[in-house]
Design a protein around this motif. Structure first.
Motif, short mmCIF file in Angstrom:
data_model
loop_
_atom_site.label_atom_id
_atom_site.label_comp_id
_atom_site.label_asym_id
_atom_site.label_seq_id
_atom_site.Cartn_x
_atom_site.Cartn_y
_atom_site.Cartn_z
N GLY A 232 2.97 -28.56 16.34
CA GLY A 232 2.44 -29.72 15.65
C GLY A 232 3.31 -30.35 14.60
N CYS A 233 4.29 -29.64 14.05
CA CYS A 233 4.97 -30.18 12.88
C CYS A 233 6.48 -30.18 13.02
N THR A 234 7.01 -30.00 14.17
CA THR A 234 8.47 -30.01 14.31
C THR A 234 8.95 -31.44 14.51
N HIS A 235 10.01 -31.81 13.83
CA HIS A 235 10.42 -33.21 13.80
C HIS A 235 11.31 -33.60 14.96
N VAL A 236 11.65 -32.65 15.85
CA VAL A 236 12.46 -33.02 17.01
C VAL A 236 11.68 -32.74 18.29
N LEU A 237 10.37 -32.86 18.20
CA LEU A 237 9.51 -32.50 19.31
C LEU A 237 9.82 -33.28 20.59
N ASP A 238 10.17 -34.55 20.44
CA ASP A 238 10.38 -35.36 21.62
C ASP A 238 11.63 -34.98 22.39
N THR A 239 12.48 -34.13 21.80
CA THR A 239 13.68 -33.69 22.51
C THR A 239 13.53 -32.30 23.08
N VAL A 240 12.38 -31.66 22.88
CA VAL A 240 12.18 -30.28 23.33
C VAL A 240 11.65 -30.27 24.76
N LEU B 284 -1.30 -19.22 29.85
CA LEU B 284 -1.31 -20.43 29.02
C LEU B 284 -2.39 -21.40 29.48
N GLU B 285 -3.15 -21.91 28.48
CA GLU B 285 -4.22 -22.86 28.77
C GLU B 285 -4.01 -24.21 28.08
N THR B 286 -3.49 -24.19 26.81
CA THR B 286 -3.43 -25.43 26.03
C THR B 286 -2.12 -25.50 25.24
N VAL B 287 -1.54 -26.71 25.23
CA VAL B 287 -0.39 -26.99 24.38
C VAL B 287 -0.76 -28.16 23.48
N THR C 67 9.05 -33.50 26.44
CA THR C 67 9.56 -33.56 27.81
C THR C 67 9.24 -32.27 28.54
N GLY C 68 9.27 -32.34 29.88
CA GLY C 68 9.07 -31.16 30.70
C GLY C 68 7.64 -30.80 30.99
N THR C 69 6.69 -31.63 30.56
CA THR C 69 5.28 -31.29 30.78
C THR C 69 4.93 -31.29 32.27
N GLU C 70 5.71 -32.03 33.06
CA GLU C 70 5.40 -32.10 34.50
C GLU C 70 5.64 -30.76 35.20
N HIS C 71 6.39 -29.87 34.56
CA HIS C 71 6.65 -28.56 35.16
C HIS C 71 5.59 -27.53 34.81
N LEU C 72 4.65 -27.88 33.94
CA LEU C 72 3.60 -26.93 33.58
C LEU C 72 2.53 -26.90 34.68
N PRO C 73 1.90 -25.76 34.89
CA PRO C 73 0.84 -25.66 35.90
C PRO C 73 -0.31 -26.62 35.60
N PRO C 74 -1.03 -27.04 36.62
CA PRO C 74 -2.13 -28.00 36.42
C PRO C 74 -3.21 -27.49 35.46
N ARG C 75 -3.36 -26.19 35.36
CA ARG C 75 -4.41 -25.65 34.48
C ARG C 75 -4.12 -25.86 33.01
N VAL C 76 -2.85 -26.13 32.65
CA VAL C 76 -2.44 -26.26 31.25
C VAL C 76 -2.74 -27.67 30.77
N GLU C 77 -3.51 -27.77 29.70
CA GLU C 77 -3.84 -29.05 29.10
C GLU C 77 -2.89 -29.33 27.94
N VAL C 78 -2.22 -30.48 28.00
CA VAL C 78 -1.31 -30.88 26.94
C VAL C 78 -2.03 -31.95 26.10
N ILE C 79 -2.24 -31.66 24.84
CA ILE C 79 -2.98 -32.55 23.94
C ILE C 79 -2.03 -33.04 22.88
N SER C 80 -1.83 -34.35 22.79
CA SER C 80 -0.92 -34.92 21.80
C SER C 80 -1.62 -36.05 21.06
#
Length: 997
Positions: free
Chosen positions: A955-963, A974-977, A984-997
Motif C-alpha cells: 500500500g505505501c511503496t512509491h515505486v509500485l507501478d514499476t513492480v 494467495l487470495e488478495t493483493v 504490472t504482472g497482474t495478468e500472470h496471477l491465478p484467477p482466484r487472486v483478487e487485486v484491489i487498488s
C-alpha cells in the motif's frame, strides 16, 4: 556512617553465608540444552519458584541481621534509632526486588554492583518518610549487598560457561556490526574528523539563536538562545485509509518528522516556523545531548541549503562539494568530505524555501534534488515550502512524506506568550497575564495569533502600546512597521546613530521599492549593489530623504529600519517574507498596477501580496481587485487553479478595510459553489477563508460520509470557538471517520468548552479518544467517560496515564512516550487490552514484561525494540498481529526473534527489512503481510520468506507501478493483493487472486 565502614563490617565471613541464603544452587554447564531460554534472576533466588527455601518473612529476618551487624559498634548510629524498623523493612523490599529484575546473572555481573543496586532500588517500592541519613545508609548497604551477590554469581558452576557463550555471541554480533560500519564508512584521514568538529561548532553558533520580532525594544537583545525560545509545533498529514472510506489525518511533532520518515516535504504558511524548524534540526544534530526525542540526529551532519541564497544570481544548484560555500559557510572542508559524509548516509539535508525561488526554476530544483537522492542513500531529507508553491504529488514519486505545519493551538500560543515575556525581561512581566486574558476573551486577537511570527508581533505591540492592540491584520502590520521604523530608536534613547533622522513615511516609500522589485522578479534576496541603486534612484523623489546623500540613506535603512538585513556581505533581504509582501502590496496599490496583480493571481508567491493589496485598497479599488479575481476563476477550466482564485478572493475579504455588501455577497456566493470540498487539500484551503466559511458549510444532513469528513476537516482547521457549535452537530455521526476528526481537533479549542459541547456527545462506537494533554484526561474524568479505545499523547504525564488507564481499562490503546516520560509500568495492570500501539523513540529501552500478560492482546504495533529483542514477546501467547512500521531496521537477530513468536500470523514491516532477512529463515505461519515505506525492486524475497501468504498489501511503496507482481503466482494460498495503484504482472496471477487498488 561511611560506606567503607559498612563494607568492612559486611565483608566478614559471617555475612557471606547470610547473603548466600538468598540464592539457590544450579546445575553445571552453560544451560544450552534442555531449555533455550536464558536463566533469569527470578529462577535463581531462594524465595521464589520451585526451589523456594526462604519465605518473605525469612528475607525480612535476614535484612534485620544485615542492618544489625552493619551498624554494630559504639558511637553515633548511622541513622535515627526510631527508624530501625522502617530501614529494615525497606532493605527487605529491596532484596525481594531481586526476583523481579528482568535479567540473567551474566547481565547482572556486566552491570556491576552499583548499577545493580540502582536497578534494585528502582524495582522496589520507594521508601516513605525516611530521613536523609537513613536514605544514604540504605544506598551504601544495598551496594555492598549487591557486591556480595555478584560475587556469588561468579562462583556458580554455570557462570563461566554461560559467560563464554554470551561473550562469543556478543563478539559475533559486534564483528558483524563493525563490518557493516566499515563497509558504509569510507576511509578518511584525521582531517575529516577535525573539520567536522569545527563545522558542527560553527553551525551551533550560527543557528543557535533565534530572532523574536519586536522584542528589541527597551535595551533588550533581539536574538535569544534557540533552546529557550524554540516552540515545537505540530505537523499533520494524511495516512492511507485503514478500514475507513477516506484517509485519516494524523499528527506528529514537526521536529520528530524525520525520525519517522527519511524524506519529508513540509508545507507551512509565512511565519509558521519552517525556517526556525530548520535551525532547530541543525542545532540538534550539531550538539551533544539535545532535547527530548532529538537523539535520532546524533552522529548526523546537517547541510543547510536555503534556496533563496543558492539561486540569487541564477546559478546552477550546487553539487555536494559546493554546499558549504554556496550557503555562505566560511569554512573550507577537506576535498571530498561532503561526498564521503553523504555516501555513508550520515547527512541531514535541509532544503529551505522551495517557494522562495521563481516558479520557472522549481522544476530545475526538483531535478537537482532527484540527482542527489539517486546518488546518496541512507540520509535524511527535509524540503520546506509554502502550502501552494508546489502541487500535492510534487515529490511523492521520490518517496517524500507530505506534512503541513498546523496553526498554533491555544496551549501553544499561551506557551509562546509566556516564553516571550520571560525573554523580554521584568519590564514585560506586567503585560503577560492581560495578554493571555485577551487571547481567551477577544476573538479578534485570537484569530491573529496563529503562528510564531504573528504571536511575536502581538506580544511586542501589546507591551509597546501599554496593553492596547490594533484590530485586524492590516492595522497590526501598520503598528508593527511604526514600532520598527519610527519608535524603535526613540524608545531605546538612541537619538540618530546614523547621522540622519527619517520619519516613518519616507522610510516606507523607499523600502517598498525594494519589496516591489523582489516580488516582481520572484526573489526574496538581491545584491547589495542593486539594492543601493534602487534606493539611489528613489531618494530624489522623497523630499525628506533628498537632503541626505543616497548612500547614507541606504545605510540607515539597512541598519536602523529593523526591516532589512544582510545575510551575507553582498546581499540584502527582508527580516521576514511577510514584511516584503506587505510593502510590495502597498507599492502596487500606490501605483495601481492591478494588471500585475491579476496576471500573478495564480502564482503562489503572490497570494499574500494580493490579500494585503485588498487591505491597502480603497473601496472601489478593493471591489475591482476582487472582481478581477473572480473573472480569472471563470476563465480557467483547471479545477485547482479555479479553487485557488476563489479562495484567494474569499480570504482577501478578511483584509479589506471597507467593501460593499454586494461585492461581499458575490464572493461568498462563489465560495459556496465549491462547498463541500472534494479533497483534504481543498478542505484545508477552504478553511483559510476563516470564520466566514462556517456559515456556508452544510450538514450533517444530506452529506455522504466522505463529504461529511471533508466539511468537518474544514471546520476543525478554523480554530475559533465559533466553530464549536457547528462541529457539535456531527458528534453522533454514524461514520467513525467524522468522529475521529472531531476528537483529533480537541487541542485546537478551549478544553473545557469543547469537552462540554462535542466530546461529551460523541458516539464512542469504534472511536479512539485522543488525549493529548492532562486537561483532556481531567475532562474525561469530570464527564464520567471511560472510553474503551484511547490514544494518549506524549505530553500526558505518567501519573495521569496510569490513572486514566486504571479507570478505563481500554481494549484498544495507542501510547506515545518520549525518553523523558518513558514508563510503561501502567500497562501491566490492564485486563481487557486487545490492540496496543507503542509510539516510542527508536533509542527507547523498554521491557517486554511491561506488557499485560493477563489481557487478550492480539495486535501490537511498536516503533522501538524491547531490549531483549522481539523474541521476548513470546510470552504474549495470543499475539497474532505485529506491526513494525517506522521501527529500526530488522537485523538478523530480530528476524529470528519473530520466528519464535508462537501465534503470529500477520506482519507489517518496511520494505527494506526484507533485505536483512537471514537466507535460511522461512516463516510459513505468516499468512498476511503488509509492506510500506521504501523501494520494492522485487517480490522474490517476500515469496521465499512467507510461502503461505493469503493476503499481501503493497500500500505505501512509491515505486509500485514499476513492480512486477507475477512472482506472487508461486503462492498457492494467495487470495488478495491490495495496492495503491495497479502494478504490472497482474495478468500472470491465478484467477482466484483478487487485486484491489
Amino acid at each position: 556512617m561511611e560506606p567503607a565502614l559498612i563494607g568492612t563490617r559486611l565483608a566478614s565471613a559471617a555475612i557471606g553465608p547470610l547473603l548466600r541464603k538468598l540464592l539457590v544452587s544450579d546445575g553445571s554447564g552453560a544451560g544450552l540444552t534442555g531449555r533455550s531460554d536464558k536463566i533469569r534472576l527470578s529462577s535463581l533466588v531462594s524465595f521464589r519458584g520451585e526451589k523456594r527455601t526462604l519465605t518473605e518473612k525469612d528475607v525480612r529476618k535476614l535484612a534485620g541481621t544485615l542492618v544489625e551487624r552493619s551498624r554494630g559498634g559504639d558511637g553515633e548510629g548511622p541513622f535515627p534509632a526510631d527508624e530501625t524498623e522502617a530501614v529494615t523493612d525497606t532493605l527487605a523490599r529491596t532484596l525481594l526486588a531481586l526476583g523481579d529484575l528482568d535479567m540473567d546473572d551474566v547481565q547482572a555481573v556486566r552491570l556491576g554492583h552499583r548499577d545493580l543496586a540502582r536497578r534494585l532500588r528502582a524495582a522496589a517500592p520507594a521508601p516513605d518518610g525516611l530521613s536523609t541519613d537513613s536514605g544514604l545508609y540504605l544506598e551504601s548497604l544495598t551496594e555492598w549487598a549487591c557486591l556480595h551477590i555478584l560475587e556469588f554469581f561468579t562462583q556458580r558452576s554455570t557462570f563461566v560457561a554461560r559467560s563464554l557463550v554470551e561473550q562469543t555471541r556478543a563478539q559475533g554480533e559486534l564483528i558483524a556490526k563493525m563490518d557493516e560500519v566499515i563497509r558504509r564508512t569510507p576511509r578518511a584521514d584525521g582531517r575529516d574528523a577535525d573539520f567536522e568538529r569545527r563545522y558542527l561548532e560553527h553551525l551551533a553558533k550560527k543557528h543557535g539563536r533565534l530572532t523574536i520580532y519586536g522584542i528589541d525594544l527597551h535595551h533588550s537583545p533581539d536574538r535569544w538562545p534557540l533552546d529557550l525560545a524554540y516552540l515545537s509545533l505540530e505537523a499533520t498529514g494524511e495516512t492511507p485509509a485503514a478500514g475507513h472510506l477516506v484517509p485519516q489525518e494524523q499528527a506528529v511533532r514537526a521536529d520528530l518528522a524525520l525520525a519517522r520518515h527519511d524524506k519529508v516535504l513540509l508545507r507551512g504558511l509565512a511565519g509558521s516556523g519552517k525556517t526556525t524548524l530548520v535551525q532547530w534540526l541543525t542545532v540538534s544534530a550539531a550538539t551533544e545531548g539535545g532535547a527530548d526525542g532529538m537523539a535520532y540526529l546524533r552522529g548526523r551532519v546537517p547541510f543547510v541549503l536555503p534556496l533563496r541564497t543558492l539561486t540569487r544570481h541564477g546559478e546552477r544548484l550546487p553539487a555536494p562539494d559546493r554546499f558549504l560555500p554556496a550557503a555562505g559557510c566560511p569554512l573550507t572542508p577537506p576535498d571530498g568530505w561532503a561526498d564521503r559524509v553523504l555516501a555513508a548516509g550520515r547527512g541531514v539535508v535541509l532544503v529551505d524555501g522551495i517557494d522562495e525561488i521563481p516558479e520557472a526554476e522549481r522544476g530545475r530544483a526538483r531535478d537537482w534534488l532527484r540527482d542527489l537522492l539517486s546518488a546518496y542513500e541512507g540520509n535524511r531529507w527535509l524540503v520546506t515550502s509554502r502550502p501552494t508553491a508546489v502541487r500535492d504529488d510534487w515529490l511523492a514519486g521520490d518517496g517524500f512524506t507530505e506534512l503541513t505545519l498546523s496553526p498554533m493551538t491555544r496551549a501553544e500560543v499561551a506557551t509562546f506568550v509566556r516564553r516571550w515575556h520571560r525573554a523580554a525581561g521584568p519590564e514585560a512581566e506586567p503585560y503577560e497575564q492581560p495578554l493571555l486574558d485577551a487571547l481567551r476573551t477577544a476573538e479578534h486577537v485570537a484569530q491573529l495569533a496563529t503562528n510564531p511570527l504573528m504571536c511575536g508581533l502581538i506580544c511586542a505591540l501589546h507591551r509597546d502600546r501599554r496593553g492596547f492592540l490594533p484590530r485586524g491584520r492590516k492595522a497590526l502590520y501598520e503598528a508593527a512597521l511604526s514600532m520598527l521604523l519610527a519608535r524603535r530608536d526613540r524608545e531605546r534613547d538612541m537619538g540618530a546613530p546614523s547621522g540622519l533622522a527619517l520619519d516613518e513615511a519616507p522610510q516606507i516609500q523607499l523600502i517598498q521599492r525594494l519589496a516591489y522589485w523582489l516580488t516582481l522578479n520572484g526573489r526574496t534576496q538581491l545584491d547589495r549593489a542593486h539594492a543601493e541603486s534602487l534606493v539611489r534612484e528613489a531618494v530624489p523623489a522623497v523630499q525628506e530623504a533628498a537632503q541626505y546623500p543616497p548612500e547614507r540613506v541606504f545605510t540607515h535603512l539597512l541598519h536602523r529600519s529593523g526591516l532589512l538585513r544582510e545575510p551575507t556581505e553582498d546581499t540584502v533581504d527582508f527580516v521576514h517574507r511577510t514584511f516584503q509582501d506587505y510593502l510590495a502590496a502597498k507599492a502596487l496599490v500606490d501605483h495601481w498596477d492591478i494588471g500585475v496583480l491579476v496576471r500573478h493571481a495564480a502564482d503562489d508567491q503572490w497570494e499574500d501580496v494580493i490579500r494585503m493589496a485588498v487591505g491597502h485598497a480603497r473601496p472601489r479599488e478593493c471591489a475591482e481587485i476582487l472582481g478581477e479575481l473572480l473573472k480569472a476563476a471563470d476563465a480557467t477550466t483547471d479545477r485547482p487553479v479555479q479553487l485557488r482564485l476563489v479562495m484567494l478572493a474569499a480570504t482577501a475579504l478578511d483584509h479589506a478595510t471597507e467593501v460593499s455588501p454586494e461585492v461581499r455577497e458575490e464572493v461568498l456566493q462563489r465560495t459556496s459553489e465549491v462547498i463541500p470540498p472534494r479533497t483534504f487539500d481543498e478542505a484545508r484551503e477552504l478553511a483559510g477563508v476563516g470564520r466566514l466559511v462556517l456559515d456556508l458549510l452544510p450538514g450533517p444532513e444530506g452529506l455522504s460520509d466522505e463529504e461529511a469528513v471533508l466539511v468537518v476537516t474544514t471546520a476543525t482547521h478554523i480554530s475559533v470557538d465559533a466553530a464549536i457549535p457547528y462541529l457539535a452537530r456531527f458528534a453522533r455521526h454514524p461514520f467513525v471517520g467524522v468522529r475521529s476528526q472531531l476528537i483529533w481537533a480537541w487541542s485546537r479549542y478551549d478544553s473545557h468548552l469543547y469537552a462540554e459541547e462535542v466530546v461529551a456527545r460523541l458516539d464512542p462506537a469504534g472511536l479512539d479518544f485522543t488525549v493529548r494533554h492532562n486537561e483532556h484526561a481531567e475532562e474525561l474524568e469530570r464527564l464520567g467517560l471511560r472510553p474503551a479505545r484511547l490514544s494518549i499523547g506524549a505530553l500526558v504525564t505518567n501519573d495521569v496515564v496510569a490513572a486514566l488507564l486504571d479507570r478505563c481499562d481500554p481494549t484498544r490503546l495507542t501510547l506515545e512516550r518520549t525518553l523523558h516520560s518513558l514508563s510503561l509500568a501502567s500497562l501491566s495492570r490492564l485486563d481487557r487490552l486487545e490492540h496496543l500501539a507503542l509510539d516510542l523513540p527508536h533509542e527507547a529501552i523498554w521491557a517486554a514484561d511491561d506488557l499485560p500478560t493477563a489481557a487478550p492482546l492480539a495486535s501490537l504495533s511498536i516503533s522501538a525494540w524491547p531490549y531483549r529483542g522481539l523474541g521476548a514477546l513470546r510470552h504474549l501467547g495470543q499475539l497474532t498481529e505485529l506491526l513494525l512500521w517506522g521501527a529500526p531496521d530488522l537485523a538478523a537477530e530480530q528476524w529470528r526473534g519473530l520466528a519464535v513468536l508462537p501465534s503470529l500470523t500477520s506482519l507489517s514491516i518496511d520494505v527494506d527489512d526484507l533485505d536483512t532477512c537471514p537466507p535460511d529463515l522461512v516463516m510459513p505461519e505468516i499468512v498476511d503481510v503488509c509492506l510500506a515505506h521504501g523501494d520494492l525492486p522485487s517480490l522474490g524475497p517476500l515469496v521465499r520468506v512467507f510461502p503461505s501468504l493469503r493476503t499481501v498489501e503493497l500500500g505505501c511503496t512509491h515505486v509500485l507501478d514499476t513492480v512486477d507482481v507475477s512472482p506472487l503466482a508461486e503462492l498457492n494460498d494467495l487470495e488478495t493483493v491490495w495496492c495503491d495503484s495497479r502494478p504490472t504482472g497482474t495478468e500472470h496471477l491465478p484467477p482466484r487472486v483478487e487485486v484491489i487498488s
